[in-house]
Design a protein around this motif. Structure first.
Motif: not given
Length: 127
Positions: A72-92
Motif C-alpha cells: 500500500h505504501g509503495t502504491n501511494i509513493t508511485y501515485g505521489l511521484i505521478a502527481l509530482i511529474v504531472a505538476a511539473v510536466a503540465i506547465p512545461q
C-alpha cells in the motif's frame, strides 16, 4: 583350609547355573524402560515444537500484514511521484505550446511587416 576350599566349591556350584544370558522377557522389559525414558525426553520437545509452530504462524500473519502495508505504501509513493511529474510536466508542456504559438505569431508579424515595407516601397516608387 579344607572348609574354605569346600565352601568355595559349594559357592561355585551354586553360582554355576546362573548364566549371564538375557531372556526374551528381560529384553522386553529393557525395551519398555527405554521407550518410557525416550517418551519422557520427547514430550517437552514436542511441546516446544507445538509452541514454535504457533509462534511461526503468528509471525507469518504479522508478515502478511506488513507486506500489505508495504504494498500500500509503495502504491501511494508511485501515485505521489505521478502527481509530482504531472505538476511539473503540465506547465512545461503549456509553456512549450505557448512559445510555439508565439513563434508562429512572430513569423506572421515579420512576414506582414515585410509586406507592408514592400508595399510602401512600391507606393513610393509608383505614387
Amino acid at each position: 583350609m579344607k572348609t574354605i576350599l569346600l565352601l568355595s566349591a559349594l559357592f561355585c556350584a551354586i553360582a554355576l547355573p546362573a548364566l549371564g544370558e538375557l531372556t526374551e522377557t528381560d529384553l522386553n522389559k529393557i525395551r519398555l524402560i527405554i521407550q518410557e525414558e525416550i517418551e519422557k525426553e520427547i514430550k517437552p520437545i514436542k511441546a516446544d515444537i507445538v509452541s514454535l509452530q504457533t509462534d511461526v504462524a503468528w509471525v507469518r500473519g504479522k508478515l502478511e500484514g506488513i507486506d500489505k502495508q508495504v504494498t500500500h505504501g509503495t502504491n501511494i509513493t508511485y501515485g505521489l511521484i505521478a502527481l509530482i511529474v504531472a505538476a511539473v510536466a503540465i506547465p512545461q508542456i503549456l509553456i512549450m505550446l505557448r512559445s510555439g504559438r508565439d513563434r508562429a505569431l512572430e513569423r506572421q508579424v515579420e512576414m506582414l511587416t515585410k509586406e507592408v515595407e514592400t508595399l510602401k516601397q512600391q507606393r513610393i516608387v509608383n505614387p
